[in-house]
Design a protein around this motif. Structure first.
Motif, PDB file in Angstrom:
ATOM      1  N   ASP A  34       7.180  -3.283   4.381  1.00 34.04           N
ATOM      2  CA  ASP A  34       7.972  -4.057   5.329  1.00 34.04           C
ATOM      3  C   ASP A  34       7.833  -5.549   5.028  1.00 34.04           C
ATOM      4  O   ASP A  34       7.100  -5.966   4.137  1.00 34.04           O
TER       5      ASP A  34
ATOM      6  N   ARG B 293       6.486  -8.029   6.648  1.00 31.45           N
ATOM      7  CA  ARG B 293       5.165  -8.631   6.850  1.00 31.45           C
ATOM      8  C   ARG B 293       4.226  -8.322   5.685  1.00 31.45           C
ATOM      9  O   ARG B 293       3.419  -9.160   5.277  1.00 31.45           O
ATOM     10  N   SER B 294       4.313  -7.100   5.167  1.00 29.56           N
ATOM     11  CA  SER B 294       3.461  -6.731   4.036  1.00 29.56           C
ATOM     12  C   SER B 294       3.794  -7.571   2.813  1.00 29.56           C
ATOM     13  O   SER B 294       2.902  -8.021   2.078  1.00 29.56           O
TER      14      SER B 294
ATOM     15  N   THR C 220      -1.898   4.039   0.223  1.00 31.00           N
ATOM     16  CA  THR C 220      -1.676   2.719   0.810  1.00 31.00           C
ATOM     17  C   THR C 220      -2.247   1.628  -0.086  1.00 31.00           C
ATOM     18  O   THR C 220      -3.269   1.830  -0.755  1.00 31.00           O
TER      19      THR C 220
ATOM     20  N   LEU D 243      -2.021  -4.490   5.464  1.00 27.40           N
ATOM     21  CA  LEU D 243      -1.220  -3.541   4.694  1.00 27.40           C
ATOM     22  C   LEU D 243      -0.298  -4.278   3.744  1.00 27.40           C
ATOM     23  O   LEU D 243       0.407  -5.216   4.134  1.00 27.40           O
TER      24      LEU D 243
ATOM     25  N   CYS E 172       3.103   1.084   1.329  1.00 23.75           N
ATOM     26  CA  CYS E 172       2.765   2.493   1.572  1.00 23.75           C
ATOM     27  C   CYS E 172       3.591   3.383   0.660  1.00 23.75           C
ATOM     28  O   CYS E 172       4.647   2.979   0.170  1.00 23.75           O
TER      29      CYS E 172
ATOM     30  N   TYR F 256       3.861   4.716  12.753  1.00 24.27           N
ATOM     31  CA  TYR F 256       3.742   3.597  11.818  1.00 24.27           C
ATOM     32  C   TYR F 256       3.932   2.249  12.524  1.00 24.27           C
ATOM     33  O   TYR F 256       3.118   1.342  12.389  1.00 24.27           O
ATOM     34  N   ASP F 257       5.029   2.120  13.284  1.00 21.28           N
ATOM     35  CA  ASP F 257       5.308   0.862  13.981  1.00 21.28           C
ATOM     36  C   ASP F 257       4.188   0.490  14.943  1.00 21.28           C
ATOM     37  O   ASP F 257       3.792  -0.676  15.049  1.00 21.28           O
TER      38      ASP F 257
ATOM     39  N   LEU G 230       1.031  -0.739  13.021  1.00 20.81           N
ATOM     40  CA  LEU G 230       1.200  -2.081  12.485  1.00 20.81           C
ATOM     41  C   LEU G 230       1.255  -3.120  13.587  1.00 20.81           C
ATOM     42  O   LEU G 230       0.736  -4.232  13.434  1.00 20.81           O
ATOM     43  N   TYR G 231       1.891  -2.761  14.693  1.00 21.88           N
ATOM     44  CA  TYR G 231       1.969  -3.711  15.799  1.00 21.88           C
ATOM     45  C   TYR G 231       0.567  -4.086  16.281  1.00 21.88           C
ATOM     46  O   TYR G 231       0.268  -5.256  16.521  1.00 21.88           O
TER      47      TYR G 231
ATOM     48  N   LYS H 205      -2.235  -3.979  14.637  1.00 19.04           N
ATOM     49  CA  LYS H 205      -2.894  -4.813  13.632  1.00 19.04           C
ATOM     50  C   LYS H 205      -2.371  -6.245  13.684  1.00 19.04           C
ATOM     51  O   LYS H 205      -3.144  -7.207  13.625  1.00 19.04           O
ATOM     52  N   HIS H 206      -1.050  -6.386  13.782  1.00 21.57           N
ATOM     53  CA  HIS H 206      -0.456  -7.723  13.820  1.00 21.57           C
ATOM     54  C   HIS H 206      -0.868  -8.470  15.090  1.00 21.57           C
ATOM     55  O   HIS H 206      -1.087  -9.687  15.058  1.00 21.57           O
TER      56      HIS H 206
END
Length: 668
Positions: A252, A254-255, A283, A295, A298, A462-463, A466-467, A469-470
């Motif tokens: 994505d 951000r990655s 990953t 991340l 993936c 997944y979302d 990541l959310y 983590k962000h």
């Protein structure tokens, strides 16, 4: 570059019936719940989030509700009278409102609570649906641990099952670009021709991802959603001649942006492959400026072979604009080794020490005197400061416990230069690998993926993963920028880096400053021109016993260069207590700039400048988009720091859009 047309019609059908006569019509659906649940904090819907269709907005809230542990329904819809076109809707918790009183003899108990939780969505620009109102709080308990689905969740699953076997006519087409370039080495018909190019290791095209019922639609919908909501989303699909999916890679926005900051050391995590999980997840993980995993991409891989690893590595490298990392850390796996050497020939390839040591009970647990063997092995690996110490200790272990014929230990010894810390002192790991016995390592998706996690379940989570983590990273950024750190000593080094490093990294460095006081008897032992050798003694605890260890530190007086035999700076990215002691001994009051790594600085993103950023590519929209997104990330994150910053960023972005419109008008 090839464009592949994909049907973007959502898999999940609208589950509520809508009434459209008049300006506003309320739609009620019965729902029973009654269980008591505990709250947790999944990522909330936010005002301003947009979707391409009503269905997509509904699915987003429904998936969020499922993760939180409550059902949803459409409680109100607004329609334009003449065209009967919905332009506004309210999606509520299934416990919203109250049922009409029933006149039945034995009416069902009331399960609704008048819950206020809801989102209101509105059609904007006649194309997209935007969240305009949000209420997240419930007046009843919710829990994702509920053992049954709510009606909206059941219908969501049922719609996916019903949709899979039917070949419905395509009613809406969205073109998603699947990038294929020379960097992927002759990709044709959706699969890589690595074997034909090299003339060895022919690809077995029967190996493909084993997708179960609903998985293919879930993966497909995931890519559609990500591409629509994140313009800089990147993915590759590897298909065989029969259209079977062999490999998948994605990253994505951000990655991709994160790799611009943290591209020095990358771990390729194949834990799911090694442990035979249902999803063959691979990953790419880096370390951010807080020392936490981030991340970087993936993939799902259909077969553990050199060719399949080569394909996914090349896909990742292409996604990152052909910029390879300096250090790559993987599991100890032969196909991985070959693939890494082929795709990243200049990178330093190391094995993760933690993965290897985790296998010790499995590989040696059945041996007589296992505990003694493990203690001896740990001592050789973790406590050796010099190569001769490791070699001697290893030889003693093998001889004492009769391990000369152990094949696994033989392989470890043959490859010792790729995993034993004492052989890796010249490699910069940025804290990627644990070097002490009590350090551990968690996979990026730890807690989100288990042995039976399906493809569908993973892309749904997944979302959320990541959310979280962000959110943690954003919170850490705020704490680092807006907090003053408590100083525990009067040392100038501590004061100096408290102004520079992020909170997490400063805390680790602070431990080294405090550790200076456990060091003693710093003495000069030799001089060779400008290079002075010191011995610093420290009281340490080994196997529960206190010992005094001697650390050799080299100090170059003309350039103020310093190096300790423990090599903590290369392993972790900050100076050790022994080096700090020698600097202090020589009257150096500030740490030289070369030993202050930019990657740990709290203002890293705001002052990050890409190399060659002034070069303008003649015509490469893909490059432009990637580069602009990287440069925009600090603006977005800075704009979210305060209300004043937010207003400034919003105003400047609007001004920029106005300038684009003026430029377009001049071209007409």
């Amino acid at each position: 570059m090839e464009e592949v047309c994909l049907n973007s019609e959502p898999v999940f059908e609208e589950v509520d019936e809508y009434e459209g006569e008049g300006d506003c019509s309320a739609v009620e659906h019965d729902e029973e719940t009654g269980a008591k649940h505990s709250k947790k904090e999944p990522p909330p819907p936010t005002i301003g989030l947009e979707f391409d269709s009503f269905d997509e907005a509904y699915d987003f809230y429904n998936i969020y509700a499922k993760e939180q542990g409550f059902g949803i329904r459409v409680s109100n819809s607004w329609f334009r009278t003449k065209r009967k076109e919905r332009y506004r809707a309210k999606l509520s918790c299934s416990s919203a409102g109250f049922k009409k009183k029933s006149e039945a003899n034995n009416p069902r108990p009331e399960t609704r609570t008048g819950c206020p939780a809801m989102v209101v969505i509105r059609l904007v620009d006649s194309k997209r649906w935007r969240i305009v109102e949000v209420e997240l709080e419930h007046n009843h308990q919710v829990s994702p641990q509920i053992k049954r689905f709510y009606k909206s969740h059941k219908k969501m699953i049922l719609a996916a099952r019903n949709a899979q076997p039917r070949a419905e006519p395509v009613t809406e087409i969205h073109t998603i670009k699947l990038y294929r370039t020379a960097a992927m080495d002759d990709v044709s018909n959706g699969y890589s021709n690595v074997s034909e190019r090299e003339g060895s290791h022919p690809v077995d095209h029967s190996k493909h991802l084993e997708l179960k019922e609903g998985d293919s639609y879930a993966v497909y919908n995931f890519f559609c959603r990500m591409k629509l909501t994140s313009p800089n989303f990147f993915y590759f699909m590897d298909l065989d001649d029969d259209g079977h999916l062999k490999n998948v890679f994605w990253a994505d926005a951000r990655s991709r942006a994160a790799y611009g900051y943290f591209c020095d050391t990358v771990a390729i995590d194949t834990t799911c492959l090694a442990n035979k999980y249902e999803i063959p997840l691979i990953t790419f993980v880096g370390v951010n400026h807080h020392g936490k995993s981030v991340l970087l991409g993936c993939g799902f891989i259909g077969h553990e072979s050199v060719e399949y690893f080569v394909w996914i590595f090349r896909a990742w490298l292409k996604c990152m604009l052909g910029c390879p990392p300096q250090v790559i850390v993987t599991d100890q796996c032969k196909p991985l080794q070959v693939a890494v050497s082929e795709v990243f020939p200049k990178a330093r390839h190391c094995f993760c020490l933690w993965y290897i040591m985790q296998r010790v009970p499995e590989k040696l647990g059945g041996l007589r005197g296992f505990e003694a063997i493990r203690r001896h092995l740990n001592k050789a690996v973790y406590n050796s400061l010099k190569i001769i110490e490791f070699e001697t200790s290893w030889a003693e272990m093998v001889k004492k416990h009769g391990l000369g014929d152990n094949k696994w230990l033989q392989t470890l010894y043959e490859e010792r230069k790729q995993w034993v810390p004492v052989y890796l002192k010249d490699t910069s790991f940025a804290g990627m690998i644990p070097i002490q016995e009590n350090e551990s390592l968690n996979a990026f998706f730890y807690g989100c993926v288990h042995k039976r996690t399906s493809f569908k379940e993973f892309v749904d989570k997944y979302d959320l993963a990541l959310y979280r983590k962000h959110l943690k990273e954003a919170t850490a950024d705020m704490q680092s920028k807006n907090s003053s750190f408590e100083l525990k000593t009067r040392c100038n080094f501590e004061v100096q880096l408290s102004k520079v490093y992020t909170k997490e990294i400063f805390s680790k460095f602070q431990s080294e400053v405090e550790g200076m006081y456990s060091c003693f008897n710093t003495r000069q032992v030799s001089v060779n021109g400008p290079i002075i050798t010191y011995i610093v003694k420290e009281r340490v605890q080994i196997d529960g016993n206190k010992e005094v260890r001697s650390y050799e530190v080299l100090f170059e007086t003309s350039q103020i260069d310093i190096r300790c035999i423990c090599s903590l700076f290369n392993y972790k990215g900050y100076l050790c207590r022994h080096a700090l002691n020698v600097l202090n001994y020589n009257g150096v009051e500030e740490i030289p700039s070369r030993y202050i790594m930019r990657r740990w600085c709290k203002d890293l993103k705001s002052r990050h400048v890409d190399q060659g950023s002034t070069d303008i590519v003649v015509y490469d929209p893909v490059y432009w988009q990637n580069h602009l997104h990287k440069r925009a990330v600090p603006v977005v994150e800075g704009g979210a720091q305060s209300e004043e910053h937010y207003k400034i960023a919003l105003h400047e972005l609007q001004e920029l859009l106005n300038r684009f419109n003026l430029a377009d008008d001049r071209l007409v």
